[in-house]
Write a protein that holds these residues in place. Structure first.
Motif, PDB file in Angstrom:
ATOM      1  N   PHE A 143     -16.193 -11.128  35.649  1.00 52.08           N
ATOM      2  CA  PHE A 143     -14.773 -10.951  36.428  1.00 52.08           C
ATOM      3  C   PHE A 143     -14.933 -10.646  37.719  1.00 52.08           C
ATOM      4  N   THR A 144     -15.945 -10.925  38.270  1.00 53.13           N
ATOM      5  CA  THR A 144     -15.869 -10.782  39.969  1.00 53.13           C
ATOM      6  C   THR A 144     -14.784 -11.830  40.627  1.00 53.13           C
ATOM      7  N   SER A 145     -14.899 -12.927  40.345  1.00 49.61           N
ATOM      8  CA  SER A 145     -13.722 -13.811  41.029  1.00 49.61           C
ATOM      9  C   SER A 145     -13.011 -14.380  39.928  1.00 49.61           C
ATOM     10  N   THR A 146     -12.973 -14.211  38.648  1.00 54.68           N
ATOM     11  CA  THR A 146     -12.122 -14.543  37.416  1.00 54.68           C
ATOM     12  C   THR A 146     -11.376 -13.770  36.966  1.00 54.68           C
ATOM     13  N   ASN A 147      -9.954 -14.003  36.557  1.00 52.75           N
ATOM     14  CA  ASN A 147      -8.999 -12.981  36.104  1.00 52.75           C
ATOM     15  C   ASN A 147      -9.272 -12.725  34.617  1.00 52.75           C
ATOM     16  N   PRO A 148      -9.475 -11.676  34.046  1.00 57.29           N
ATOM     17  CA  PRO A 148      -9.513 -11.250  32.578  1.00 57.29           C
ATOM     18  C   PRO A 148      -8.302 -11.723  31.930  1.00 57.29           C
ATOM     19  N   PRO A 149      -8.219 -12.623  31.071  1.00 53.89           N
ATOM     20  CA  PRO A 149      -7.273 -12.967  30.025  1.00 53.89           C
ATOM     21  C   PRO A 149      -6.414 -11.861  29.676  1.00 53.89           C
ATOM     22  N   ALA A 150      -5.041 -12.077  29.282  1.00 53.57           N
ATOM     23  CA  ALA A 150      -4.065 -10.985  28.889  1.00 53.57           C
ATOM     24  C   ALA A 150      -4.851 -10.309  27.542  1.00 53.57           C
ATOM     25  N   ALA A 151      -5.253 -11.107  26.703  1.00 57.86           N
ATOM     26  CA  ALA A 151      -5.962 -10.564  25.280  1.00 57.86           C
ATOM     27  C   ALA A 151      -6.870  -9.600  25.752  1.00 57.86           C
ATOM     28  N   VAL A 152      -7.640  -9.739  26.719  1.00 57.63           N
ATOM     29  CA  VAL A 152      -8.597  -8.740  27.009  1.00 57.63           C
ATOM     30  C   VAL A 152      -7.939  -7.369  27.273  1.00 57.63           C
ATOM     31  N   LEU A 153      -7.095  -7.356  28.280  1.00 54.95           N
ATOM     32  CA  LEU A 153      -6.361  -6.156  28.568  1.00 54.95           C
ATOM     33  C   LEU A 153      -5.516  -5.625  27.334  1.00 54.95           C
ATOM     34  N   THR A 154      -5.089  -6.258  26.544  1.00 54.26           N
ATOM     35  CA  THR A 154      -4.312  -6.024  25.273  1.00 54.26           C
ATOM     36  C   THR A 154      -5.400  -5.109  24.364  1.00 54.26           C
ATOM     37  N   ALA A 155      -6.412  -5.643  24.103  1.00 52.35           N
ATOM     38  CA  ALA A 155      -7.422  -5.201  23.309  1.00 52.35           C
ATOM     39  C   ALA A 155      -7.995  -3.963  23.985  1.00 52.35           C
ATOM     40  N   VAL A 156      -8.265  -3.814  25.290  1.00 51.16           N
ATOM     41  CA  VAL A 156      -8.998  -2.703  25.963  1.00 51.16           C
ATOM     42  C   VAL A 156      -7.836  -1.565  25.825  1.00 51.16           C
ATOM     43  N   GLU A 169     -20.935  -3.607  41.459  1.00 51.95           N
ATOM     44  CA  GLU A 169     -19.651  -4.378  41.198  1.00 51.95           C
ATOM     45  C   GLU A 169     -18.957  -4.481  39.824  1.00 51.95           C
ATOM     46  N   CYS A 170     -19.648  -4.053  38.942  1.00 51.83           N
ATOM     47  CA  CYS A 170     -18.887  -3.831  37.385  1.00 51.83           C
ATOM     48  C   CYS A 170     -18.107  -3.015  37.578  1.00 51.83           C
ATOM     49  N   PRO A 171     -17.176  -3.234  36.829  1.00 52.83           N
ATOM     50  CA  PRO A 171     -16.768  -4.596  35.982  1.00 52.83           C
ATOM     51  C   PRO A 171     -16.146  -5.770  36.435  1.00 52.83           C
ATOM     52  N   GLY A 172     -16.583  -6.003  37.790  1.00 50.03           N
ATOM     53  CA  GLY A 172     -15.775  -6.973  38.597  1.00 50.03           C
ATOM     54  C   GLY A 172     -14.440  -6.707  39.206  1.00 50.03           C
ATOM     55  N   GLY A 173     -14.291  -7.158  40.316  1.00 45.94           N
ATOM     56  CA  GLY A 173     -13.028  -6.709  40.894  1.00 45.94           C
ATOM     57  C   GLY A 173     -11.559  -7.359  40.164  1.00 45.94           C
ATOM     58  N   ARG A 174     -11.844  -8.370  39.693  1.00 43.81           N
ATOM     59  CA  ARG A 174     -10.710  -8.988  38.964  1.00 43.81           C
ATOM     60  C   ARG A 174     -10.308  -7.873  37.799  1.00 43.81           C
ATOM     61  N   LEU A 175     -11.226  -7.726  37.094  1.00 40.94           N
ATOM     62  CA  LEU A 175     -10.985  -6.845  35.909  1.00 40.94           C
ATOM     63  C   LEU A 175     -10.538  -5.433  36.407  1.00 40.94           C
ATOM     64  N   TYR A 176     -11.503  -4.733  37.345  1.00 40.73           N
ATOM     65  CA  TYR A 176     -11.003  -3.477  37.829  1.00 40.73           C
ATOM     66  C   TYR A 176      -9.630  -3.193  38.215  1.00 40.73           C
ATOM     67  N   ALA A 201     -13.381   6.500  29.059  1.00 38.65           N
ATOM     68  CA  ALA A 201     -13.744   5.273  28.493  1.00 38.65           C
ATOM     69  C   ALA A 201     -14.281   4.649  29.607  1.00 38.65           C
ATOM     70  N   PHE A 202     -15.480   4.039  29.825  1.00 36.60           N
ATOM     71  CA  PHE A 202     -15.836   3.340  31.246  1.00 36.60           C
ATOM     72  C   PHE A 202     -15.622   1.765  30.679  1.00 36.60           C
ATOM     73  N   VAL A 203     -15.117   1.072  31.384  1.00 36.17           N
ATOM     74  CA  VAL A 203     -14.928  -0.489  31.242  1.00 36.17           C
ATOM     75  C   VAL A 203     -15.744  -1.096  31.859  1.00 36.17           C
ATOM     76  N   HIS A 204     -16.693  -2.218  31.271  1.00 35.70           N
ATOM     77  CA  HIS A 204     -17.822  -3.173  32.024  1.00 35.70           C
ATOM     78  C   HIS A 204     -17.364  -4.207  31.620  1.00 35.70           C
ATOM     79  N   HIS A 205     -17.974  -5.172  32.645  1.00 33.68           N
ATOM     80  CA  HIS A 205     -18.120  -6.557  32.318  1.00 33.68           C
ATOM     81  C   HIS A 205     -19.428  -6.990  31.915  1.00 33.68           C
ATOM     82  N   SER A 206     -19.811  -7.821  31.003  1.00 28.55           N
ATOM     83  CA  SER A 206     -21.327  -7.888  30.518  1.00 28.55           C
ATOM     84  C   SER A 206     -21.956  -8.622  31.609  1.00 28.55           C
TER      85      SER A 206
END
Length: 445
Positions: free
Chosen positions: A358-371, A421-428, A277-282
Motif C-alpha cells: 500500500f505504498t501507492s495503492t489505497n487499502p480497500p474499505a473492508a481492510v480498515l473495517t477489519a482492522v 515505509e511499512c505499512p505503506g503511505g496510503r495505509l498509514y 497494535a502495530f499495523v503492517h503491510h506484507s
C-alpha cells in the motif's frame, strides 16, 4: 493446479489434505536450465526450493571503494512455486541495492515483466535480546513477493555496495488448500493429531470447538459476557467501570488457512500484556484473490520459518483485502502472544499485517473495517482505548536505542517504531480513521 477455496471470499475449512507437489516440466521440453539436480519435493503441504545466486556480468567499483556487482540466475525451469524471496547468511548485514524477478505462469507459459522485491525487511523480526532474535538459524531476507502459480524464474540482484554473502533465491510452494469447505459443521479428525497441531488448536479452546476452522463472531453483548467470565480478566475489569470491548470478529484459525504446525518451533512465547497494535503491510503485492489469501499466508509462514529462520510466522494477525481476519503466530488469539513483527517493540504489542502493498495503492474499505473491529476486540481485552497512547520500551532498533521509553498511539504504524515505509503511505494515512472506528466499536464516545 492447487485446490481453490469455495467462491465465498471468507472461505475456510476444517481439515488439511496433503498432496504432493506437481512434478517439474520434462527437461527436454525447455531450452532453459532445469531443476533436475534439485532433491525431490518432500511429501508435505508446501515446499521450498533454495537456489544459490551466481555472478552476472562484470563487477564494478561502487562509491567508497567497495565492489558492487550483479548476482542472479538466468531463466530456468523449476518446480511449481507461488512466492519468491531472497535470503543471505548474516541477518545484521543489509542488502543495499535492488532485487528484481520475473516468472513464468504455469497456466499459459507467459513470462511476467520484471517485478521489484522489497529489500528492506530487517525492520521485521524478533527483538535482538530475545531467544528468537539471537537464534543461530536466522538469515537476512527481503520481503516475500507473491507471484501466483509459476514454474519458471529469472532473477537479478544489483548492489550499490558489496552484496551480502550467501545470497539465495527462495521459491515457496504453499501446498494444497485445506480440503473441507467452510460449511463443514464439525471438525474431521483423521487419526492421531500431531502434538504441535493439538497445541495450536488447543490455545483457542475457550473460543471455538477443537479443530474448528474459524472462531465465530460474537455480538457486543455476547463478547462482554464472555469477557466477564474469562479467567485472568479481573485486573482489566477492576481498571474500568465497564468493559470497553468491541464485538469479537470472525477469525479464521491456523487450522482454517492450513498451517503446517510441524515446521514451527514447539511451544508458545507470551509477553505480559498488549498496549499497542502495530499495523503492517506484507509487501507481497496485490496480485492475489481473496480465495488465494490462505495460500499467501502459508507461503509467508514457510518463508518466515524455513527461509528466514524465525520460530513461527512473525505477525499475530493478518487481514486480506476483502476484510477476512486470520490468526497468525500460534498461541491463542485472545492471549498476549509475542510476535516478530516490529523489531525492538514486540514486547507488550500485537502485530497485524494487511496482505498487500500500500505504498501507492489505497487499502480497500473492508481492510480498515477489519482492522478497526479486530483492534476494538483485541485491545479491549486489555482495557486499552484505541484512540489513546501507550509507552513501550525499545529492545533496540534504528530509530530508538535499546532501553528508550517511547510513546505510541495504541494503534500505530510499523514506521512509528522503525525507519521503514511499512505499512505503506496510503495505509498509514488511514490509521486515524481506524482508531476512531475502533473506539466506536468499543462503545466509547
Amino acid at each position: 493446479m492447487r485446490v481453490s477455496f469455495a467462491s465465498s471470499i471468507a472461505a475456510t475449512c476444517a481439515a488439511v489434505l496433503v498432496l504432493p507437489a506437481s512434478p517439474a516440466a520434462p527437461a527436454a521440453a525447455s531450452v532453459f536450465p532445469t531443476a533436475a539436480a534439485l532433491p525431490p519435493a518432500p511429501d508435505l503441504p508446501g515446499a521450498t526450493q533454495s537456489l544459490p545466486l551466481v555472478p552476472l556480468g562484470t563487477a564494478t567499483r561502487a562509491p567508497g571503494g567497495a565492489r558492487a556487482g550483479e548476482q542472479g540466475l538466468t531463466r530456468r525451469d523449476v518446480r511449481p512455486f507461488s512466492l519468491v524471496g531472497v535470503v543471505w547468511d548474516d541477518p545484521t548485514v543489509p542488502l543495499h541495492g535492488t532485487v528484481q524477478v520475473r516468472t513464468r505462469a504455469t497456466g499459459d507459459g507467459a513470462w511476467s515483466d520484471w517485478q521489484d522485491v522489497e529489500t528492506h525487511n530487517e525492520d521485521h523480526g524478533a527483538d535482538p535480546d530475545s531467544a528468537e532474535g539471537s537464534a543461530r538459524a536466522l538469515r537476512g531476507s527481503t520481503a516475500p513477493l507473491w507471484v501466483g502459480d509459476s514454474d519458471g524464474v529469472e532473477i537479478r540482484v544489483r548492489g550499490a555496495e558489496l552484496l551480502p554473502a550467501g545470497l539465495r533465491l527462495e521459491l515457496v510452494d504453499p501446498g494444497e488448500d485445506p480440503a473441507d469447505g467452510p460449511e463443514a459443521a464439525a471438525p474431521r479428525i483423521r487419526g492421531a493429531v500431531a502434538p504441535a497441531a493439538a497445541g495450536a488448536t488447543g490455545a483457542n479452546d475457550r473460543l471455538a470447538p477443537y479443530g474448528q476452522a474459524w472462531i465465530p463472531a460474537l455480538s457486543k453483548e455476547e463478547t462482554e459476557i464472555t469477557f466477564r467470565t474469562t479467567p485472568g480478566q479481573e485486573a482489566v475489569q477492576s481498571a474500568a467501570a465497564q468493559p470497553y470491548i468491541g464485538p469479537r470478529p470472525k477469525i479464521i484459525t491456523r487450522k482454517g488457512w492450513g498451517a503446517d504446525e510441524r515446521i514451527r518451533e514447539t511451544g508458545f512465547v507470551y509477553t505480559k500484556t498488549i498496549k499497542t497494535a502495530f499495523v503492517h503491510h506484507s509487501a507481497t503485492g496485490n496480485n492475489y484473490t481473496c480465495s488465494q489469501a490462505p495460500s499467501v499466508l502459508r507461503s509467508i509462514y514457510r518463508y518466515h520459518v524455513k527461509s528466514s529462520g524465525w520460530r513461527d510466522i512473525g505477525y499475530n494477525f493478518a487481514v486480506d483485502k476483502c476484510g477476512n481476519i486470520y490468526e497468525g503466530r500460534a498461541g491463542g488469539v485472545a492471549k498476549p502472544v509475542r510476535g516478530a513483527h516490529t523489531l525492538g517493540f514486540n514486547n507488550d504489542s500485537t502485530g497485524i499485517a494487511v496482505l498487500g502493498t500500500f505504498t501507492s495503492t489505497n487499502p480497500p474499505a473492508a481492510v480498515l473495517t477489519a482492522v478497526a473491529r479486530l483492534t476494538a476486540w483485541k485491545l479491549g481485552l486489555h482495557g486499552v482505548n484505541p484512540k489513546g497512547t501507550a509507552y513501550l520500551v525499545s529492545g533496540g532498533g534504528n530509530l530508538y536505542k535499546k532501553g528508550t521509553k517511547v510513546r505510541f498511539n495504541t494503534i500505530a504504524g510499523h514506521r512509528d517504531g522503525f525507519a521503514t515505509e511499512c505499512p505503506g503511505g496510503r495505509l498509514y494515512d488511514k490509521l486515524g480513521t481506524a482508531r476512531t472506528s475502533s473506539a466506536n466499536y468499543q462503545g466509547r464516545s
